[in-house]
Scaffold this active site. Sequence first.
Site, mmCIF file in Angstrom:
data_model
loop_
_atom_site.group_PDB
_atom_site.id
_atom_site.type_symbol
_atom_site.label_atom_id
_atom_site.label_comp_id
_atom_site.label_asym_id
_atom_site.label_seq_id
_atom_site.Cartn_x
_atom_site.Cartn_y
_atom_site.Cartn_z
ATOM 1 C CB SER A 188 -26.338 30.476 13.123
ATOM 2 O OG SER A 188 -25.066 30.929 13.534
ATOM 3 C CG HIS A 234 -26.949 26.169 11.922
ATOM 4 N ND1 HIS A 234 -25.570 25.752 11.523
ATOM 5 C CD2 HIS A 234 -27.018 27.417 12.574
ATOM 6 C CE1 HIS A 234 -24.788 26.664 12.240
ATOM 7 N NE2 HIS A 234 -25.845 27.578 12.898
#
Length: 284
Positions: A188, A234
Site C-alpha cells: 500500500s 500510506h
Amino acid sequence: MDQAVCCYRHPDRETGIRCTRCDKPICPDCMVSASVGFQCPDCVRQGSGHTPRQRTVAGGVVAHDPFLITKILIALNVAVFALELAVGERIVSDLGLYAACTPKQFPPQQCIGVADGEWYRVITSAFLHDRSNFAHIGFNMLSLWWIGAPLERLLGRSRYIVLYLISALAGSATVLLITPDTLTLGASGAIFGLFGATAVFMRRLRYDMRPILILLVLNVVFSFTWPNVSWQAHMGGLLAGTAVAIAMAYAPRERRNAVQWGTAAGVLVLTVVLTAIAVVQVTS
C-alpha cells in the site's frame, strides 16, 4: 564473360547479394536482415545513429511493452502470497516490518526485526500481504494495475520502478518512526506513491483531475478510519511518491536527468536517515 562481384568488406569472397540501401555487394557474413532484403553493416550503423529513440513525457525510453514492470510487480506479489499460503506465518515473521527492543533496564537488551540489523525488512514487507485476507492483496493488485500501468507508460521503466521502490521505502520509514513494534505488511505504501504521482502528471498534462482526487481522498479517509490499516505507510508513500513525481514531471528539459535522478536520490537518502533515526529511538 561477366566479372565476379566480391563483398566490399571481404574482397576474396564472391557474392550475388547487395545492400538494399546503398547497393554495395555483401557476403553472408556481412548482411543484416532488414524489413525488406538485407543491409550492409555501414547502413545499419548509419540508420541506428540517425533514428532518435522515442521518449515518454518524463524523458524515459518508450518500451515495446509499456506495462512490463507492473506485470512483474504483480507477479512477484502474487508469488510471495502463494508462498505465504504454502509456508504459513513463518515467512511473515521472517520478512515483515517491525523493530523492537526490550528496555535497557532489563539487561541483556534483546532486539528483533529492523532494530536487530534486519534492514531488508523495509522492502521485503512491501511484497507481503495478510494471508487470511484475500481482499488485502486483491485490492492492492487491482490498484497497482489500474494506477501503475498507465503511470509506467508515462514515465518509462527505470523511472517507474525507482518511484515505486522509493515510495515503498518511505512508507516503511514512516511506520518505523511512529509504530515500530507493530507488524506491518503490504504494497500500500508504494501504491499510494503511485496515486500521488498520477495526480502530479494529470496536473502536468492538464487532464481532468477530479477522478484521481476523489479516489485519493477516499483512500486517505479509508486509511484513517478502517481498522488494521497502516495510515503511516500510506502517508509516507504518498509524500515520497508525490515529491519524486514533481521532479520527474516538471524538470527542465536541459537539466532533466540531473533534476529527476538527483531528487530521487535525495528522497532515498532521507528515507534511509529516517529509518536510522527510528532504529536509534527503538534501541535507546
